[in-house]
Design a protein around this motif. Structure first.
Motif, PDB file in Angstrom:
ATOM      1  N   ASP A 197      -5.624  -2.980 -10.914  1.00  0.00           N
ATOM      2  CA  ASP A 197      -6.508  -2.793 -12.067  1.00  0.00           C
ATOM      3  C   ASP A 197      -6.646  -4.114 -12.812  1.00  0.00           C
ATOM      4  O   ASP A 197      -7.651  -4.376 -13.454  1.00  0.00           O
ATOM      5  CB  ASP A 197      -5.927  -1.738 -13.011  1.00  0.00           C
ATOM      6  CG  ASP A 197      -5.861  -0.382 -12.345  1.00  0.00           C
ATOM      7  OD1 ASP A 197      -6.916   0.108 -11.921  1.00  0.00           O
ATOM      8  OD2 ASP A 197      -4.738   0.161 -12.197  1.00  0.00           O
ATOM      9  N   VAL A 232      -2.181  -0.765 -12.505  1.00  0.00           N
ATOM     10  CA  VAL A 232      -1.502  -1.649 -11.556  1.00  0.00           C
ATOM     11  C   VAL A 232      -1.904  -3.106 -11.834  1.00  0.00           C
ATOM     12  O   VAL A 232      -3.084  -3.436 -11.898  1.00  0.00           O
ATOM     13  CB  VAL A 232      -1.871  -1.263 -10.103  1.00  0.00           C
ATOM     14  CG1 VAL A 232      -1.284  -2.267  -9.110  1.00  0.00           C
ATOM     15  CG2 VAL A 232      -1.405   0.159  -9.800  1.00  0.00           C
ATOM     16  N   LEU A 280       2.663   1.825  -3.379  1.00  0.00           N
ATOM     17  CA  LEU A 280       1.776   2.340  -4.433  1.00  0.00           C
ATOM     18  C   LEU A 280       1.324   3.768  -4.128  1.00  0.00           C
ATOM     19  O   LEU A 280       1.156   4.570  -5.049  1.00  0.00           O
ATOM     20  CB  LEU A 280       0.598   1.390  -4.661  1.00  0.00           C
ATOM     21  CG  LEU A 280       0.990   0.075  -5.358  1.00  0.00           C
ATOM     22  CD1 LEU A 280      -0.206  -0.851  -5.513  1.00  0.00           C
ATOM     23  CD2 LEU A 280       1.616   0.312  -6.735  1.00  0.00           C
ATOM     24  N   ASP A 281       1.150   4.100  -2.847  1.00  0.00           N
ATOM     25  CA  ASP A 281       0.857   5.512  -2.495  1.00  0.00           C
ATOM     26  C   ASP A 281       1.944   6.407  -3.086  1.00  0.00           C
ATOM     27  O   ASP A 281       1.662   7.407  -3.742  1.00  0.00           O
ATOM     28  CB  ASP A 281       0.874   5.727  -0.973  1.00  0.00           C
ATOM     29  CG  ASP A 281      -0.396   5.238  -0.294  1.00  0.00           C
ATOM     30  OD1 ASP A 281      -1.373   4.946  -1.005  1.00  0.00           O
ATOM     31  OD2 ASP A 281      -0.380   5.128   0.956  1.00  0.00           O
ATOM     32  N   ARG A 304      -6.410  -7.906   1.158  1.00  0.00           N
ATOM     33  CA  ARG A 304      -6.679  -6.477   0.952  1.00  0.00           C
ATOM     34  C   ARG A 304      -5.788  -5.866  -0.131  1.00  0.00           C
ATOM     35  O   ARG A 304      -6.155  -4.879  -0.764  1.00  0.00           O
ATOM     36  CB  ARG A 304      -6.520  -5.727   2.284  1.00  0.00           C
ATOM     37  CG  ARG A 304      -7.650  -6.084   3.258  1.00  0.00           C
ATOM     38  CD  ARG A 304      -7.336  -5.694   4.665  1.00  0.00           C
ATOM     39  NE  ARG A 304      -6.294  -6.544   5.255  1.00  0.00           N
ATOM     40  CZ  ARG A 304      -5.987  -6.558   6.555  1.00  0.00           C
ATOM     41  NH1 ARG A 304      -6.629  -5.779   7.392  1.00  0.00           N
ATOM     42  NH2 ARG A 304      -5.025  -7.359   7.015  1.00  0.00           N
ATOM     43  N   VAL A 305      -4.625  -6.470  -0.346  1.00  0.00           N
ATOM     44  CA  VAL A 305      -3.706  -5.941  -1.374  1.00  0.00           C
ATOM     45  C   VAL A 305      -4.348  -6.009  -2.769  1.00  0.00           C
ATOM     46  O   VAL A 305      -4.138  -5.126  -3.604  1.00  0.00           O
ATOM     47  CB  VAL A 305      -2.368  -6.727  -1.337  1.00  0.00           C
ATOM     48  CG1 VAL A 305      -1.504  -6.408  -2.548  1.00  0.00           C
ATOM     49  CG2 VAL A 305      -1.622  -6.437  -0.044  1.00  0.00           C
ATOM     50  N   TYR A 306      -5.142  -7.061  -3.000  1.00  0.00           N
ATOM     51  CA  TYR A 306      -5.702  -7.242  -4.341  1.00  0.00           C
ATOM     52  C   TYR A 306      -6.661  -6.110  -4.725  1.00  0.00           C
ATOM     53  O   TYR A 306      -6.935  -5.901  -5.904  1.00  0.00           O
ATOM     54  CB  TYR A 306      -6.388  -8.614  -4.456  1.00  0.00           C
ATOM     55  CG  TYR A 306      -5.401  -9.747  -4.267  1.00  0.00           C
ATOM     56  CD1 TYR A 306      -4.399  -9.970  -5.196  1.00  0.00           C
ATOM     57  CD2 TYR A 306      -5.457 -10.573  -3.142  1.00  0.00           C
ATOM     58  CE1 TYR A 306      -3.468 -10.990  -5.020  1.00  0.00           C
ATOM     59  CE2 TYR A 306      -4.533 -11.600  -2.956  1.00  0.00           C
ATOM     60  CZ  TYR A 306      -3.542 -11.799  -3.901  1.00  0.00           C
ATOM     61  OH  TYR A 306      -2.625 -12.798  -3.727  1.00  0.00           O
ATOM     62  N   THR A 307      -7.156  -5.353  -3.730  1.00  0.00           N
ATOM     63  CA  THR A 307      -8.051  -4.221  -4.062  1.00  0.00           C
ATOM     64  C   THR A 307      -7.286  -3.114  -4.790  1.00  0.00           C
ATOM     65  O   THR A 307      -7.893  -2.215  -5.361  1.00  0.00           O
ATOM     66  CB  THR A 307      -8.688  -3.607  -2.784  1.00  0.00           C
ATOM     67  OG1 THR A 307      -7.632  -3.076  -1.959  1.00  0.00           O
ATOM     68  CG2 THR A 307      -9.475  -4.642  -1.991  1.00  0.00           C
ATOM     69  N   LEU A 308      -5.957  -3.167  -4.756  1.00  0.00           N
ATOM     70  CA  LEU A 308      -5.143  -2.122  -5.399  1.00  0.00           C
ATOM     71  C   LEU A 308      -4.992  -2.358  -6.904  1.00  0.00           C
ATOM     72  O   LEU A 308      -4.489  -1.499  -7.623  1.00  0.00           O
ATOM     73  CB  LEU A 308      -3.744  -2.098  -4.777  1.00  0.00           C
ATOM     74  CG  LEU A 308      -3.662  -1.695  -3.304  1.00  0.00           C
ATOM     75  CD1 LEU A 308      -2.284  -2.030  -2.743  1.00  0.00           C
ATOM     76  CD2 LEU A 308      -3.955  -0.206  -3.164  1.00  0.00           C
ATOM     77  N   PHE A 317       0.841  -1.211   0.000  1.00  0.00           N
ATOM     78  CA  PHE A 317       0.000   0.000   0.000  1.00  0.00           C
ATOM     79  C   PHE A 317       0.872   1.256   0.000  1.00  0.00           C
ATOM     80  O   PHE A 317       0.625   2.190  -0.765  1.00  0.00           O
ATOM     81  CB  PHE A 317      -0.936   0.008   1.221  1.00  0.00           C
ATOM     82  CG  PHE A 317      -2.247  -0.704   0.965  1.00  0.00           C
ATOM     83  CD1 PHE A 317      -3.368   0.012   0.534  1.00  0.00           C
ATOM     84  CD2 PHE A 317      -2.360  -2.072   1.135  1.00  0.00           C
ATOM     85  CE1 PHE A 317      -4.579  -0.635   0.289  1.00  0.00           C
ATOM     86  CE2 PHE A 317      -3.564  -2.732   0.895  1.00  0.00           C
ATOM     87  CZ  PHE A 317      -4.673  -2.014   0.469  1.00  0.00           C
TER      88      PHE A 317
END
Ligand code: ADE
Length: 239
Positions: free
Chosen positions: A125, A82, A71-72, A119-123, A68
């Motif tokens: 595309d 991504v 990527l921020d 939760r990482v997979y929500t980042l 996270f």
């Protein structure tokens, strides 16, 4: 286009991204490559990127915080698509390669161990899989995808048309191709290819593409709408 990778093994990319077509694409300026070390976004002495799995189970998972935070930071510079590599993703194919080749900037996130905290997979595309098998990490997948994309970038292959006849570019396998000698160990190059008749050659190639696809990958024929009757008709014509 610019490809960036985020991985705990950035050194894995060095040779591949500098060799052959990928290396040449970078020299020509068609491709820019930047490898990031995920451990740069950890805060402890051991640069920890993984942890035990809640609820129990074998192995370790990649922690969410380094990805996270990375990527921020990276997305602050400019927008990017991504990609996260996982065997649970969409299977990579030529049409996805073409879609990705139109991006300005791709960030490829590579996991290790048992994968990422969910939760990482929500980042992502794109969640991309190379196929129905489990690799030890996403790095090899990122290299495969970079290679397939790079050869589609304008100016990278010798001729702009070099990839338009590739296998899968029209949903079919590529027709058989030959170089010298015209006869080798009793195997002859088909007469039509020596004829100089471009229309006849184009027709032969199209037919052979369909016949080869019917023989080796019949599943593709169904997907691109060629009927069984058409294949039978082609097998019966003089080639
Ligand atoms: N990571 C582990 N296995 C993978 C696969 N099959 N495709 C993409 N990434 C992976």
């Amino acid at each position: 286009m610019r490809i960036e990778t985020l991985s705990v093994f950035p050194e894995m990319f060095e040779t591949v991204m500098a060799t052959s077509i990928l290396g040449r694409a970078r020299e020509k300026g068609a491709l820019e490559y930047l490898g990031h070390d995920l451990r740069s976004w950890t805060h402890d002495r051991h640069k920890t990127v993984d942890d035990e799995i809640y609820g129990g189970g074998p192995g370790q998972l990649m922690k969410p915080e380094p990805v996270f935070e990375a990527l921020d930071d990276l997305l602050e510079d400019a927008p990017a698509r991504v990609i996260i590599f996982t065997p649970q993703g969409k299977q990579f194919d030529q049409s996805l390669a073409k879609e990705l080749a139109s991006a300005e900037r791709l960030i490829m996130v590579c996991g290790r161990y048992e994968g990422f905290d969910e939760r990482v997979y929500t980042l992502a595309d794109y969640l991309i899989s190379l196929g129905d098998y489990v690799l030890t990490g996403g790095e090899l997948a990122a290299m495969v995808v970079s290679d397939a994309i790079c050869r589609l970038l304008p100016g990278v292959l010798g001729s702009e048309l070099s990839h338009t006849d590739d296998s899968f570019s029209e949903g079919l396998l590529e027709y058989p191709q030959y170089t010298r000698p015209a006869e080798y160990r009793g195997m002859e190059v088909p007469e039509v290819l020596l004829s100089g008749n471009h229309a006849a050659i184009a027709e032969w190639r199209r037919k052979m593409s369909i016949i080869k696809t019917a023989k080796l990958r019949p599943d593709l024929l169904v997907a691109c709408g060629v009927s069984t009757d058409e294949v039978l008709e082609m097998k019966n014509t003089q080639l």
